[in-house]
Write a protein that holds these residues in place. Structure first.
Motif, PDB file in Angstrom:
ATOM      1  N   VAL A   8      43.459 -66.457 -61.938  1.00 48.38           N
ATOM      2  CA  VAL A   8      44.723 -65.733 -62.046  1.00 48.38           C
ATOM      3  C   VAL A   8      44.984 -64.794 -60.879  1.00 48.38           C
ATOM      4  CG1 VAL A   8      44.845 -65.919 -64.550  1.00 48.38           C
ATOM      5  CG2 VAL A   8      43.680 -63.960 -63.528  1.00 48.38           C
ATOM      6  N   GLY A   9      43.999 -64.594 -60.018  1.00 50.11           N
ATOM      7  CA  GLY A   9      44.215 -63.706 -58.890  1.00 50.11           C
ATOM      8  C   GLY A   9      42.983 -63.572 -58.027  1.00 50.11           C
ATOM      9  N   ARG A  10      43.190 -62.908 -56.894  1.00 50.86           N
ATOM     10  CA  ARG A  10      42.091 -62.578 -55.986  1.00 50.86           C
ATOM     11  C   ARG A  10      42.310 -61.150 -55.526  1.00 50.86           C
ATOM     12  NH1 ARG A  10      41.059 -62.195 -50.700  1.00 50.86           N
ATOM     13  NH2 ARG A  10      43.090 -62.968 -50.084  1.00 50.86           N
ATOM     14  N   ARG A  53      41.774 -43.703 -55.486  1.00 55.92           N
ATOM     15  CA  ARG A  53      41.425 -43.616 -56.910  1.00 55.92           C
ATOM     16  C   ARG A  53      40.933 -44.932 -57.508  1.00 55.92           C
ATOM     17  NH1 ARG A  53      46.304 -40.095 -57.154  1.00 55.92           N
ATOM     18  NH2 ARG A  53      45.462 -38.001 -57.225  1.00 55.92           N
ATOM     19  N   GLY A  54      40.699 -45.955 -56.676  1.00 57.53           N
ATOM     20  CA  GLY A  54      40.146 -47.205 -57.191  1.00 57.53           C
ATOM     21  C   GLY A  54      41.149 -48.330 -57.373  1.00 57.53           C
ATOM     22  N   ASP A  55      42.397 -48.128 -56.978  1.00 55.10           N
ATOM     23  CA  ASP A  55      43.379 -49.209 -57.071  1.00 55.10           C
ATOM     24  C   ASP A  55      43.064 -50.286 -56.035  1.00 55.10           C
ATOM     25  OD1 ASP A  55      44.697 -47.730 -58.979  1.00 55.10           O
ATOM     26  OD2 ASP A  55      46.366 -47.152 -57.694  1.00 55.10           O
ATOM     27  N   VAL A  56      43.400 -51.521 -56.382  1.00 57.55           N
ATOM     28  CA  VAL A  56      43.226 -52.643 -55.453  1.00 57.55           C
ATOM     29  C   VAL A  56      44.512 -53.467 -55.429  1.00 57.55           C
ATOM     30  CG1 VAL A  56      40.720 -52.836 -55.758  1.00 57.55           C
ATOM     31  CG2 VAL A  56      42.243 -54.147 -57.256  1.00 57.55           C
ATOM     32  N   THR A  57      44.770 -54.106 -54.288  1.00 61.26           N
ATOM     33  CA  THR A  57      45.866 -55.063 -54.228  1.00 61.26           C
ATOM     34  C   THR A  57      45.344 -56.367 -54.816  1.00 61.26           C
ATOM     35  OG1 THR A  57      45.246 -55.818 -52.012  1.00 61.26           O
ATOM     36  CG2 THR A  57      46.861 -54.028 -52.148  1.00 61.26           C
ATOM     37  N   VAL A  58      46.250 -57.149 -55.403  1.00 61.79           N
ATOM     38  CA  VAL A  58      45.850 -58.411 -56.006  1.00 61.79           C
ATOM     39  C   VAL A  58      46.798 -59.508 -55.541  1.00 61.79           C
ATOM     40  CG1 VAL A  58      45.586 -59.688 -58.175  1.00 61.79           C
ATOM     41  CG2 VAL A  58      44.828 -57.315 -58.029  1.00 61.79           C
ATOM     42  N   LEU A 106      49.350 -53.838 -57.720  1.00 66.01           N
ATOM     43  CA  LEU A 106      48.177 -52.971 -57.643  1.00 66.01           C
ATOM     44  C   LEU A 106      47.586 -52.873 -59.038  1.00 66.01           C
ATOM     45  CD1 LEU A 106      49.507 -49.964 -55.509  1.00 66.01           C
ATOM     46  CD2 LEU A 106      48.292 -51.997 -54.714  1.00 66.01           C
ATOM     47  N   LEU A 107      46.283 -53.076 -59.134  1.00 66.97           N
ATOM     48  CA  LEU A 107      45.587 -52.939 -60.405  1.00 66.97           C
ATOM     49  C   LEU A 107      44.484 -51.906 -60.273  1.00 66.97           C
ATOM     50  CD1 LEU A 107      45.052 -56.621 -61.653  1.00 66.97           C
ATOM     51  CD2 LEU A 107      46.856 -55.019 -62.303  1.00 66.97           C
ATOM     52  N   ARG A 108      44.185 -51.269 -61.398  1.00 71.88           N
ATOM     53  CA  ARG A 108      43.018 -50.394 -61.490  1.00 71.88           C
ATOM     54  C   ARG A 108      42.186 -50.925 -62.646  1.00 71.88           C
ATOM     55  NH1 ARG A 108      44.196 -44.286 -61.868  1.00 71.88           N
ATOM     56  NH2 ARG A 108      44.936 -44.789 -59.787  1.00 71.88           N
ATOM     57  N   PHE A 109      40.894 -51.065 -62.410  1.00 72.27           N
ATOM     58  CA  PHE A 109      39.981 -51.582 -63.426  1.00 72.27           C
ATOM     59  C   PHE A 109      39.143 -50.446 -64.003  1.00 72.27           C
ATOM     60  CE2 PHE A 109      40.683 -55.135 -60.477  1.00 72.27           C
ATOM     61  CZ  PHE A 109      41.166 -56.083 -61.365  1.00 72.27           C
ATOM     62  N   ALA A 110      38.836 -50.549 -65.273  1.00 72.99           N
ATOM     63  CA  ALA A 110      37.979 -49.564 -65.932  1.00 72.99           C
ATOM     64  C   ALA A 110      36.647 -49.501 -65.202  1.00 72.99           C
ATOM     65  CB  ALA A 110      37.768 -49.946 -67.395  1.00 72.99           C
ATOM     66  N   GLY A 111      36.182 -48.270 -64.937  1.00 68.34           N
ATOM     67  CA  GLY A 111      34.889 -48.084 -64.281  1.00 68.34           C
ATOM     68  C   GLY A 111      34.937 -48.148 -62.759  1.00 68.34           C
ATOM     69  N   VAL A 112      36.095 -48.447 -62.193  1.00 65.96           N
ATOM     70  CA  VAL A 112      36.254 -48.488 -60.732  1.00 65.96           C
ATOM     71  C   VAL A 112      37.079 -47.258 -60.378  1.00 65.96           C
ATOM     72  CG1 VAL A 112      37.100 -49.790 -58.748  1.00 65.96           C
ATOM     73  CG2 VAL A 112      36.154 -51.003 -60.731  1.00 65.96           C
ATOM     74  N   GLY A 113      36.397 -46.172 -60.026  1.00 65.24           N
ATOM     75  CA  GLY A 113      37.064 -44.881 -59.907  1.00 65.24           C
ATOM     76  C   GLY A 113      37.321 -44.366 -58.512  1.00 65.24           C
ATOM     77  N   ASP A 114      36.870 -45.091 -57.489  1.00 63.44           N
ATOM     78  CA  ASP A 114      37.113 -44.584 -56.134  1.00 63.44           C
ATOM     79  C   ASP A 114      37.292 -45.736 -55.153  1.00 63.44           C
ATOM     80  OD1 ASP A 114      34.556 -45.533 -55.312  1.00 63.44           O
ATOM     81  OD2 ASP A 114      33.619 -43.640 -55.848  1.00 63.44           O
ATOM     82  N   ARG A 115      37.662 -45.366 -53.946  1.00 58.60           N
ATOM     83  CA  ARG A 115      37.958 -46.363 -52.922  1.00 58.60           C
ATOM     84  C   ARG A 115      36.747 -47.240 -52.600  1.00 58.60           C
ATOM     85  NH1 ARG A 115      42.023 -47.187 -49.455  1.00 58.60           N
ATOM     86  NH2 ARG A 115      41.575 -48.370 -47.576  1.00 58.60           N
ATOM     87  N   ASN A 116      35.557 -46.669 -52.542  1.00 58.38           N
ATOM     88  CA  ASN A 116      34.355 -47.451 -52.217  1.00 58.38           C
ATOM     89  C   ASN A 116      34.094 -48.524 -53.274  1.00 58.38           C
ATOM     90  OD1 ASN A 116      33.918 -45.996 -49.881  1.00 58.38           O
ATOM     91  ND2 ASN A 116      32.511 -44.562 -50.856  1.00 58.38           N
ATOM     92  N   ALA A 117      34.221 -48.154 -54.545  1.00 54.67           N
ATOM     93  CA  ALA A 117      34.014 -49.132 -55.623  1.00 54.67           C
ATOM     94  C   ALA A 117      35.090 -50.216 -55.565  1.00 54.67           C
ATOM     95  CB  ALA A 117      34.035 -48.431 -56.972  1.00 54.67           C
ATOM     96  N   ALA A 118      36.318 -49.809 -55.251  1.00 55.77           N
ATOM     97  CA  ALA A 118      37.415 -50.775 -55.153  1.00 55.77           C
ATOM     98  C   ALA A 118      37.183 -51.723 -53.977  1.00 55.77           C
ATOM     99  CB  ALA A 118      38.745 -50.046 -55.000  1.00 55.77           C
ATOM    100  N   LEU A 162      34.944 -54.722 -54.390  1.00 54.17           N
ATOM    101  CA  LEU A 162      35.478 -55.864 -55.140  1.00 54.17           C
ATOM    102  C   LEU A 162      36.318 -56.813 -54.286  1.00 54.17           C
ATOM    103  CD1 LEU A 162      36.601 -54.024 -58.397  1.00 54.17           C
ATOM    104  CD2 LEU A 162      34.601 -55.507 -58.104  1.00 54.17           C
ATOM    105  N   ARG A 163      36.534 -56.451 -53.041  1.00 55.85           N
ATOM    106  CA  ARG A 163      37.401 -57.254 -52.166  1.00 55.85           C
ATOM    107  C   ARG A 163      36.978 -58.730 -52.160  1.00 55.85           C
ATOM    108  NH1 ARG A 163      39.560 -55.094 -46.491  1.00 55.85           N
ATOM    109  NH2 ARG A 163      41.273 -56.549 -46.318  1.00 55.85           N
ATOM    110  N   ASN A 164      37.969 -59.625 -52.236  1.00 52.53           N
ATOM    111  CA  ASN A 164      37.797 -61.087 -52.251  1.00 52.53           C
ATOM    112  C   ASN A 164      37.207 -61.635 -53.542  1.00 52.53           C
ATOM    113  OD1 ASN A 164      38.961 -61.576 -49.709  1.00 52.53           O
ATOM    114  ND2 ASN A 164      37.054 -60.921 -48.726  1.00 52.53           N
ATOM    115  N   THR A 165      37.073 -60.794 -54.559  1.00 51.38           N
ATOM    116  CA  THR A 165      36.608 -61.275 -55.857  1.00 51.38           C
ATOM    117  C   THR A 165      37.735 -62.055 -56.525  1.00 51.38           C
ATOM    118  OG1 THR A 165      35.085 -59.425 -56.131  1.00 51.38           O
ATOM    119  CG2 THR A 165      35.780 -60.554 -58.140  1.00 51.38           C
TER     120      THR A 165
END
Length: 182
Positions: free
Chosen positions: A5-7, A15-20, A60-72, A75-78
């Protein structure tokens, strides 16, 4: 049944947001808050969508438990994968899930067998059916009504009406040379 459904793209903000990159026709259903998604690689997930919004034309999505830019950024390319009941059908009768199309026999209007759908390729502007022909070639068929006028799930076949040269490259040269003659 599992659907891609996405990448996940790059991190957005601190704050942990990622582009999808969306790879579903139903993002409001598959990527909604509360959705639990499997991942590829599996070690990245499962991920639960906490919130989502559109910003400058991007999801833009934010996932539970992903609270900062480093954690986000980790996840790149997942690849994001949703579990779907195989009996579930899209609301629009002219839409199909990939798993419904993969494996269909591909035939011309006159019934001549061309091959089998091996994959559905999702591009930004159009989907393609990857068809493995009887001689083992891969042919990419634009999944548009003019070229694929009929999908018959009961008969497990896709009827195509390809332009000259799409299936048989030799026909393209013949059709091209005939075009200028009156």
């Amino acid at each position: 049944m599992q659907l891609v459904v996405g990448r996940i793209g790059r991190a957005h903000g601190i704050r942990g947001d990622v582009t999808v990159e969306v790879r579903t026709d139903e993002p409001e259903l598959r990527l909604a808050p509360g959705a639990v998604l499997l991942t590829d690689p599996p070690s990245a997930g499962p991920l639960t969508v906490e919130s989502g919004r559109v910003h400058s034309g991007r999801l833009l999505l934010r996932f539970a438990g992903v609270g900062d830019r480093n954690a986000a950024e980790a996840l790149r390319n997942t690849v994001l994968i949703a579990e779907v009941d195989p009996a579930e059908l899209p609301d629009d009768p002219d839409e199909y899930y990939d798993h419904q199309l993969v494996g269909l026999d591909v035939v011309l209007r006159d019934g001549t067998r061309v091959g089998e759908v091996s994959e559905v390729v999702h591009l930004p502007y159009q989907d393609l059916l990857s068809v493995t022909t009887g001689d083992g070639r891969e042919v990419l068929v634009p999944f548009v009504e003019r070229i694929v006028p009929e999908i018959d799930l009961e008969e497990q076949r896709a009827v195509i009406d390809p332009p000259p040269g799409l299936i048989d490259p030799d026909r393209a040269e013949t059709a091209g040379s005939d075009a200028g003659q009156e």
